[in-house]
Design an enzyme around this catalytic site. Structure first.
Site, mmCIF file in Angstrom:
data_model
loop_
_atom_site.group_PDB
_atom_site.id
_atom_site.type_symbol
_atom_site.label_atom_id
_atom_site.label_comp_id
_atom_site.label_asym_id
_atom_site.label_seq_id
_atom_site.Cartn_x
_atom_site.Cartn_y
_atom_site.Cartn_z
ATOM 1 C CE LYS A 119 -4.303 -1.633 1.781
ATOM 2 N NZ LYS A 119 -5.535 -1.496 3.068
ATOM 3 C CE LYS A 201 -8.812 -9.870 -2.239
ATOM 4 N NZ LYS A 201 -8.562 -9.104 -0.896
ATOM 5 C CE LYS A 204 -13.896 -3.324 0.250
ATOM 6 N NZ LYS A 204 -12.548 -2.715 0.718
#
Ligand code: TRP
Length: 335
Positions: A119, A201, A204
């Protein structure tokens, strides 16, 4: 130590962040598992808004998404009376315990967290301390409720291991305080991949909107995204890692039907990609239709949702406070 002895149901805790639009990956990988587990466990399903602000959020949007996610939990089949469904920020004990646990977590441990590395490399302009201590807040979420089982996706495995280490360290330093939780991994749903990049993956927060199917996508949007899904030039339907796009579509199909990949292959063997995509789209639309219908009824009823949030947050707070008081006493605070 576990509150699950004395015939009590074991407790589960899980959560999803109210950032981005929740996808069929979250639905099949998390929500549907939770629905299947809800009768056997005493369950807390949290909308983790404190975690969401580790990345920049627009306030109005975050508020709307949080309410939306509560409604989606219920629309997907979670009972808001027998389960405790609530937004994390409504239960202040999360943040309080998180601070205390920060003092029982080593920087060396946090430095090893792959999600932080990932991240922060994607958000170089906002590598804040919250992003770094995110796993400690997650540990607090879980440990506050003396959770026995934590349903999670593979990507949260390292965070759960850290949670266990923190719990054991605290128990060892003082005396038994926390239940040391076990992870529970769902089946195939947890592995749904991006439609555009079928080795990553489905997320969202995917920058490419065609990569993910949101739970609230309209039927024609779902169909179009699946039509555009990346496949390969083999031209033959096989269930193999060598054809990740096709494999992913078969997985999505099986999430709906409950079949194994081999069973589904009876239907798809010898067919073309167009047929596969049509079947996957129909199955997905059909699965989501009742969830969406229920969602749109619920989201109109603000009063009902606010009431659910209030009563459930109070229930969660009551349980959490018991743990927090024990912890405060053990570390030496006046209580
Ligand atoms: N970190 C989890 C995720 O991004 C969400 C989460 C926060 C969670 N607290 C939790 C999951 C506690 C399980 C238990 O998926």
């Amino acid at each position: 130590m576990s509150e699950s002895i004395n015939n009590k149901k074991p407790r589960i805790f899980s959560g999803i962040q109210p950032s981005g639009n929740i996808t069929i990956g979250n639905y099949y990988g998390a929500l549907k598992n939770w629905v299947a587990m809800q009768d056997e466990y005493e369950a807390l399903f949290c909308v983790v808004d404190l975690h969401a602000i580790t990345l920049k959020q627009e306030p109005g949007k975050l508020r709307a998404k949080t309410r939306e996610l509560i409604a989606l939990y219920i629309a997907a089949g979670l009972d808001p009376v027998t389960n405790i469904i609530y937004p994390q920020s409504h239960v202040r004990q999360h943040a309080e315990l998180s601070w205390i646990l920060n003092c029982f977590t080593y920087m060396g441990e946090l430095n090893r967290m792959t999600q932080f590395k990932d991240k922060s490399s994607k958000n170089e302009a906002n590598i804040n301390a919250g992003l770094y201590t995110y796993p400690v807040l997650m540990a607090a979420d879980i440990l506050l409720f003396q959770t026995d089982i934590v349903p999670i996706g593979d990507d949260q495995k390292q965070h759960l291991e850290l949670t266990r280490d923190i719990a054991q360290r605290f128990n060892h330093t003082y005396s038994d305080t926390f239940v040391v939780p076990e992870a529970f991994f769902g089946k195939v749903g947890a592995r749904i991949k991006s439609l555009q990049e079928p080795t990553a993956k489905m997320s969202k927060s995917d920058a490419n909107p065609n990569g993910a199917i949101a739970l609230l996508d309209e039927p024609n949007v779902i169909t179009n995204k699946i039509k555009r899904a990346v496949t390969d030039s083999v031209g033959e339907i096989n269930y193999t890692d060598k054809q990740p796009g096709v494999k992913n579509l078969i997985d999505i199909y099986c999430c709906k039907t409950g079949e194994t990949a081999e069973q589904a292959m009876n239907k798809f063997e010898g067919q073309n990609y167009g047929f596969l995509k049509k079947e996957v789209a129909e199955a997905t639309v059909e699965e989501l239709r009742p969830v969406q219908e229920k969602f749109y009824q619920l989201i109109k009823d603000k009063k009902y949702l606010d009431e659910i949030i209030k009563t459930n947050s109070e229930k969660a707070s009551y349980i959490a406070e018991k743990t927090l008081r024990k912890v405060k006493k053990k570390v030496g605070f006046i209580i």
